[in-house]
Write a protein that holds these residues in place. Structure first.
Motif, PDB file in Angstrom:
ATOM      1  N   GLY A  36       0.792  -1.225   0.000  1.00 57.15           N
ATOM      2  CA  GLY A  36       0.000   0.000   0.000  1.00 57.15           C
ATOM      3  C   GLY A  36       0.819   1.266   0.000  1.00 57.15           C
ATOM      4  N   VAL A  37       0.114   2.361   0.233  1.00 57.83           N
ATOM      5  CA  VAL A  37       0.694   3.697   0.196  1.00 57.83           C
ATOM      6  C   VAL A  37       0.307   4.440   1.461  1.00 57.83           C
ATOM      7  CG1 VAL A  37       0.618   5.930  -0.966  1.00 57.83           C
ATOM      8  CG2 VAL A  37       0.674   3.833  -2.318  1.00 57.83           C
ATOM      9  N   MET A  38       1.275   5.108   2.074  1.00 57.83           N
ATOM     10  CA  MET A  38       1.012   5.982   3.224  1.00 57.83           C
ATOM     11  C   MET A  38       1.490   7.379   2.868  1.00 57.83           C
ATOM     12  SD  MET A  38       2.284   5.710   7.201  1.00 57.83           S
ATOM     13  CE  MET A  38       1.250   4.275   7.503  1.00 57.83           C
ATOM     14  N   THR A  39       0.630   8.361   3.052  1.00 53.85           N
ATOM     15  CA  THR A  39       0.969   9.757   2.737  1.00 53.85           C
ATOM     16  C   THR A  39       0.570  10.661   3.900  1.00 53.85           C
ATOM     17  OG1 THR A  39      -1.162  10.022   1.626  1.00 53.85           O
ATOM     18  CG2 THR A  39       0.736   9.475   0.235  1.00 53.85           C
TER      19      THR A  39
ATOM     20  N   ALA B  86       4.427   2.790  -4.009  1.00 55.74           N
ATOM     21  CA  ALA B  86       4.072   2.006  -2.825  1.00 55.74           C
ATOM     22  C   ALA B  86       5.198   2.070  -1.804  1.00 55.74           C
ATOM     23  CB  ALA B  86       3.800   0.549  -3.219  1.00 55.74           C
ATOM     24  N   ASN B  87       4.859   2.310  -0.565  1.00 56.09           N
ATOM     25  CA  ASN B  87       5.878   2.381   0.486  1.00 56.09           C
ATOM     26  C   ASN B  87       5.540   1.492   1.679  1.00 56.09           C
ATOM     27  OD1 ASN B  87       3.780   3.873   1.549  1.00 56.09           O
ATOM     28  ND2 ASN B  87       4.870   5.833   1.498  1.00 56.09           N
ATOM     29  N   GLN B  88       4.587   0.569   1.484  1.00 53.88           N
ATOM     30  CA  GLN B  88       4.233  -0.399   2.520  1.00 53.88           C
ATOM     31  C   GLN B  88       4.084  -1.782   1.891  1.00 53.88           C
ATOM     32  OE1 GLN B  88       0.579   1.405   4.131  1.00 53.88           O
ATOM     33  NE2 GLN B  88       1.691   1.734   6.037  1.00 53.88           N
ATOM     34  N   ILE B  89       4.813  -2.750   2.423  1.00 56.15           N
ATOM     35  CA  ILE B  89       4.673  -4.145   2.015  1.00 56.15           C
ATOM     36  C   ILE B  89       4.595  -4.958   3.296  1.00 56.15           C
ATOM     37  CG2 ILE B  89       5.689  -6.078   0.774  1.00 56.15           C
ATOM     38  CD1 ILE B  89       7.120  -4.128  -1.022  1.00 56.15           C
ATOM     39  N   HIS B  90       3.460  -5.601   3.526  1.00 58.28           N
ATOM     40  CA  HIS B  90       3.208  -6.191   4.834  1.00 58.28           C
ATOM     41  C   HIS B  90       3.491  -7.676   4.920  1.00 58.28           C
ATOM     42  CE1 HIS B  90       1.600  -2.623   6.784  1.00 58.28           C
ATOM     43  NE2 HIS B  90       1.054  -2.332   5.613  1.00 58.28           N
ATOM     44  N   GLY B  91       3.270  -8.424   3.901  1.00 58.22           N
ATOM     45  CA  GLY B  91       3.518  -9.856   4.016  1.00 58.22           C
ATOM     46  C   GLY B  91       3.074 -10.592   2.785  1.00 58.22           C
ATOM     47  N   ILE B  92       3.553 -11.822   2.680  1.00 55.95           N
ATOM     48  CA  ILE B  92       3.227 -12.660   1.533  1.00 55.95           C
ATOM     49  C   ILE B  92       2.886 -14.057   2.026  1.00 55.95           C
ATOM     50  CG2 ILE B  92       5.655 -13.266   1.171  1.00 55.95           C
ATOM     51  CD1 ILE B  92       5.043 -13.425  -1.814  1.00 55.95           C
ATOM     52  N   SER B  93       1.888 -14.673   1.410  1.00 58.83           N
ATOM     53  CA  SER B  93       1.537 -16.047   1.750  1.00 58.83           C
ATOM     54  C   SER B  93       1.345 -16.827   0.457  1.00 58.83           C
ATOM     55  CB  SER B  93       0.262 -16.099   2.597  1.00 58.83           C
ATOM     56  OG  SER B  93      -0.836 -15.560   1.888  1.00 58.83           O
ATOM     57  N   PHE B  94       1.660 -18.106   0.522  1.00 59.71           N
ATOM     58  CA  PHE B  94       1.537 -18.971  -0.642  1.00 59.71           C
ATOM     59  C   PHE B  94       0.432 -19.988  -0.400  1.00 59.71           C
ATOM     60  CE2 PHE B  94       5.872 -17.385  -0.744  1.00 59.71           C
ATOM     61  CZ  PHE B  94       6.006 -17.012  -2.071  1.00 59.71           C
TER      62      PHE B  94
ATOM     63  N   ASN C 278      -2.608  10.546  -1.400  1.00 62.37           N
ATOM     64  CA  ASN C 278      -2.684   9.094  -1.322  1.00 62.37           C
ATOM     65  C   ASN C 278      -3.388   8.527  -2.551  1.00 62.37           C
ATOM     66  OD1 ASN C 278      -3.916   6.377  -0.332  1.00 62.37           O
ATOM     67  ND2 ASN C 278      -2.376   6.889   1.204  1.00 62.37           N
ATOM     68  N   ALA C 279      -4.492   9.158  -2.933  1.00 55.48           N
ATOM     69  CA  ALA C 279      -5.251   8.682  -4.087  1.00 55.48           C
ATOM     70  C   ALA C 279      -4.414   8.722  -5.357  1.00 55.48           C
ATOM     71  CB  ALA C 279      -6.509   9.526  -4.257  1.00 55.48           C
ATOM     72  N   GLN C 280      -3.628   9.773  -5.506  1.00 57.33           N
ATOM     73  CA  GLN C 280      -2.796   9.912  -6.707  1.00 57.33           C
ATOM     74  C   GLN C 280      -1.760   8.793  -6.781  1.00 57.33           C
ATOM     75  OE1 GLN C 280      -0.663  13.615  -6.892  1.00 57.33           O
ATOM     76  NE2 GLN C 280       0.000  13.316  -8.995  1.00 57.33           N
ATOM     77  N   ARG C 281      -1.105   8.531  -5.672  1.00 57.79           N
ATOM     78  CA  ARG C 281      -0.066   7.505  -5.677  1.00 57.79           C
ATOM     79  C   ARG C 281      -0.670   6.105  -5.765  1.00 57.79           C
ATOM     80  NH1 ARG C 281       4.306   9.047  -1.084  1.00 57.79           N
ATOM     81  NH2 ARG C 281       5.166   7.045  -1.808  1.00 57.79           N
ATOM     82  N   MET C 282      -1.823   5.902  -5.120  1.00 55.36           N
ATOM     83  CA  MET C 282      -2.440   4.576  -5.157  1.00 55.36           C
ATOM     84  C   MET C 282      -2.950   4.258  -6.549  1.00 55.36           C
ATOM     85  SD  MET C 282      -2.598   2.212  -2.981  1.00 55.36           S
ATOM     86  CE  MET C 282      -3.137   0.529  -3.095  1.00 55.36           C
TER      87      MET C 282
END
Length: 246
Positions: A60-63, A148-156, A75-79
């Protein structure tokens, strides 16, 4: 695909006939038959290991802004740019879902003074499903390049776990039958019949793994983010009641 057969939950129940109380009501024929039978109550499990064919990742994006409108507009522009980059990387629109949207005031705190409002922070997160794992690293890179400046996790996981579950079921049944034969022989009996069989457990997606390490290791440089799916373990637990005779 490798199939593992293991036995778990060693449980042995030997039930012998006992004389009913004089004043007790006579049990029903089926119940009386089981009451007088010698039984084995056992459990076992089967596992199969397969490669995942799907990945889920939240980013996601945090602004920030002096006003709520300013923070949300940025935020809307970057998202918008992030979502466009995902589509360009081959992620279908149906596999992109907003999972979190927040707007929070930001305060400065000073001793013996009331909080001072200094601005607002907006965050927007999407969870994406990637069905071609070869595209995952490139998709992550594309979103970072887009803002994007937020990456929280990945699952397979597995799109359809049916085949893997059925392989685990077969392994579980083989383990249960082998255990029943072993206990019957060890106690001087032979297996007469399977009275009941129940199942528990099944496919459980792997919990999300943090991607902070991955980001720190490569700093999102020019090379594509390496993503390895490894293997998933699908496990089925079963229990069965066997009648044995001498």
């Amino acid at each position: 695909m490798k199939t593992l057969m293991r036995a778990a939950g060693l449980g042995l129940a030997l039930t012998f006939a006992a004389a009913p109380a004089v004043l007790a009501e006579a049990p029903a024929p089926a119940a009386e038959s089981m009451f007088r039978a010698t039984t084995l109550n056992l459990s076992a499990y089967g596992e199969t290991r397969v490669e995942p064919d799907m990945a889920m990742i939240t980013l996601g994006v945090m602004t920030e802004g002096k006003t709520a409108a300013e923070a949300m507009a940025a935020n809307a522009q970057r998202m918008t740019a992030v979502v466009a980059s995902l589509k360009k990387a081959g992620i279908a629109e149906k596999d992109i879902q907003t999972s979190n949207l927040n707007l929070n005031p930001q305060y400065r705190y000073e001793e013996n003074k009331p909080p001072i409002l200094v601005g607002y922070q907006a965050s927007n997160q999407v969870t994406i499903r990637v069905l071609d794992l070869k595209k995952l690293g490139a998709a992550v890179d594309a979103t970072v390049n887009a803002g994007a400046n937020q990456i929280h996790g990945i699952s397979f996981g597995l799109v359809d776990p049916t085949a893997a579950e059925n392989a685990a079921r077969e392994a579980a049944v083989k383990a249960l039958v082998a255990k029943a034969d072993l206990y019957a022989k060890a106690t001087g009996h032979r297996v007469s019949r399977l009275v009941s069989l129940s199942e528990g457990g099944g496919y459980v997606p792997r919990p999300p793994m943090p991607m902070v390490e991955m980001a720190a290791q490569r700093g999102f440089a020019k090379d594509s983010t390496p993503v390895q799916g490894g293997e998933l373990t699908v496990r089925i637990d079963i229990s069965g009641l066997y009648e044995v005779t001498r």
